[in-house]
Design an enzyme around this catalytic site. Structure first.
Site, short mmCIF file in Angstrom:
data_model
loop_
_atom_site.label_atom_id
_atom_site.label_comp_id
_atom_site.label_asym_id
_atom_site.label_seq_id
_atom_site.Cartn_x
_atom_site.Cartn_y
_atom_site.Cartn_z
CE LYS A 11 57.66 28.46 36.56
NZ LYS A 11 57.99 29.61 35.66
N PRO A 97 58.62 19.49 27.41
CG PRO A 97 58.79 21.42 26.12
CD PRO A 97 57.79 20.48 26.69
N GLY A 101 61.96 26.52 30.04
CA GLY A 101 61.37 27.75 30.53
C GLY A 101 59.94 27.64 30.99
CB ILE A 102 57.19 25.58 30.58
CG1 ILE A 102 57.83 24.31 30.00
CG2 ILE A 102 56.89 26.58 29.48
CD1 ILE A 102 56.95 23.58 29.01
N GLY A 103 59.13 25.35 33.69
CA GLY A 103 59.14 24.77 35.02
C GLY A 103 58.75 23.32 35.10
N GLY A 105 60.44 20.43 35.52
CA GLY A 105 61.02 19.70 36.65
C GLY A 105 60.49 20.19 37.97
CB SER A 107 55.43 21.43 37.29
OG SER A 107 54.04 21.29 37.45
CG ASP A 139 60.42 28.53 38.79
OD1 ASP A 139 60.32 29.65 39.33
OD2 ASP A 139 60.82 28.39 37.62
#
Length: 290
Positions: A11, A97, A101-103, A105, A107, A139
């Site tokens: 995300k 990673p 900052g890309i959600g 977990g 997702s 999120d």
């Protein structure tokens, strides 16, 4: 029964405006345009095995203990709300990673809920699915149906899916995990305090890429400056992206992942190759956002 499988895409916050910090629960009030990448974790479910989780893949180690993984938390939460729920053994191939900052977990948890809903014939708008998504993480609800959209509040206000054209992009993580809490502490908002700033641009339901880029140029990520104080290497990653001739570079979420949008897929792939060569310790992924 055959395995069920789903993707858990990254995300990406194309924008992230912090409006303030609300009285009552102390949560930060956000307004963000999110999109989802082709780059993803992969989750499978074996319905013939007991509930459990195994993890493999290049970022499995930093993902931490499986007992506390959001996949199992979501599965147990749904089982508690839906009597007789069929579950099974999950296997997560972790490619994204962690604390990035890309959600990732969130997702993963959303993918688990989709798989369980599919197995049990539940629609994704089932009340129990939505409730468990909200309980599992802020999120997770927006990740249930991973398409570009606006989200507001503390993640509970989710707009309709937007018809964005696929955006050629490169994602970079400089290999430094950045937990969310220290970044919000560095932002320094007190409960009840508002954060001044230009309002978020309106994003129409169907937006051509050039129009979208104009809107994005007038937006921001309010967590970028505080995140730079926590992990200065984020600035190096942004500079490296901008040196590749991108159309826009920005941090996603609370970092440390940054993204850049490019004119076309070929330019994104070329930039990713150059970045991998220059920074072999960084995670670099050419992709599309949509």
């Amino acid at each position: 029964m055959t395995l069920l499988a789903d993707r858990a895409p990254a995300k990406v916050n194309l924008t992230l405006h912090v409006l303030g910090r609300r009285v009552g629960d102390g949560y930060h009030v956000l307004e963000s345009l999110v999109a989802f990448a082709g780059t993803a974790d992969r989750l499978t479910l074996d319905p013939d095995a007991p509930l459990g989780l195994t993890v493999s893949g290049p970022t499995a180690g930093p993902a931490g203990p499986t007992d506390d993984n959001l996949v199992l938390r979501a599965a147990r939460g749904l089982a508690a709300r839906v009597p007789g729920l069929r579950a099974g053994a999950f296997h997560l191939v972790k490619r994204l990673p962690v604390a990035a900052g890309i959600g990732g977990g969130s997702s993963d948890a959303a993918a688990a809920l989709r798989l369980l809903a599919r197995l049990n014939g539940l629609p994704l708008d089932h009340a129990a699915v939505g409730a468990v998504a909200r309980e599992t993480g802020a999120d997770v609800p927006v990740c249930l149906d991973p398409r570009a959209r606006m989200m507001r509040g503390a993640g509970e206000e989710i707009g309709a899916a937007l018809g964005l054209e696929p955006l050629p992009a490169v994602l970079i993580n400089p290999g430094v995990p950045v937990p969310t809490a220290p970044v919000f502490r560095a932002l320094g908002l007190s409960v009840g305090q508002d954060l001044a700033g230009a309002p978020h641009p309106t994003i129409p339901q169907a937006t051509a890429t050039d129009t979208l880029l104009q809107a994005l140029a007038g937006a921001r990520n309010d967590l970028e400056a505080p995140a730079l104080t926590v992990a200065p290497v984020i600035g190096d990653a942004l500079a490296a992206l901008r040196a590749q001739g991108c159309r826009l570079a920005r941090m996603s979420g609370s970092g440390a992942t940054v993204f850049a949008l490019f004119a076309d897929r070929r330019a994104a792939v070329r930039a990713a190759a150059a970045l991998r060569a220059a920074h072999p310790g960084w995670w670099v992924a050419p992709t599309f956002l949509r």
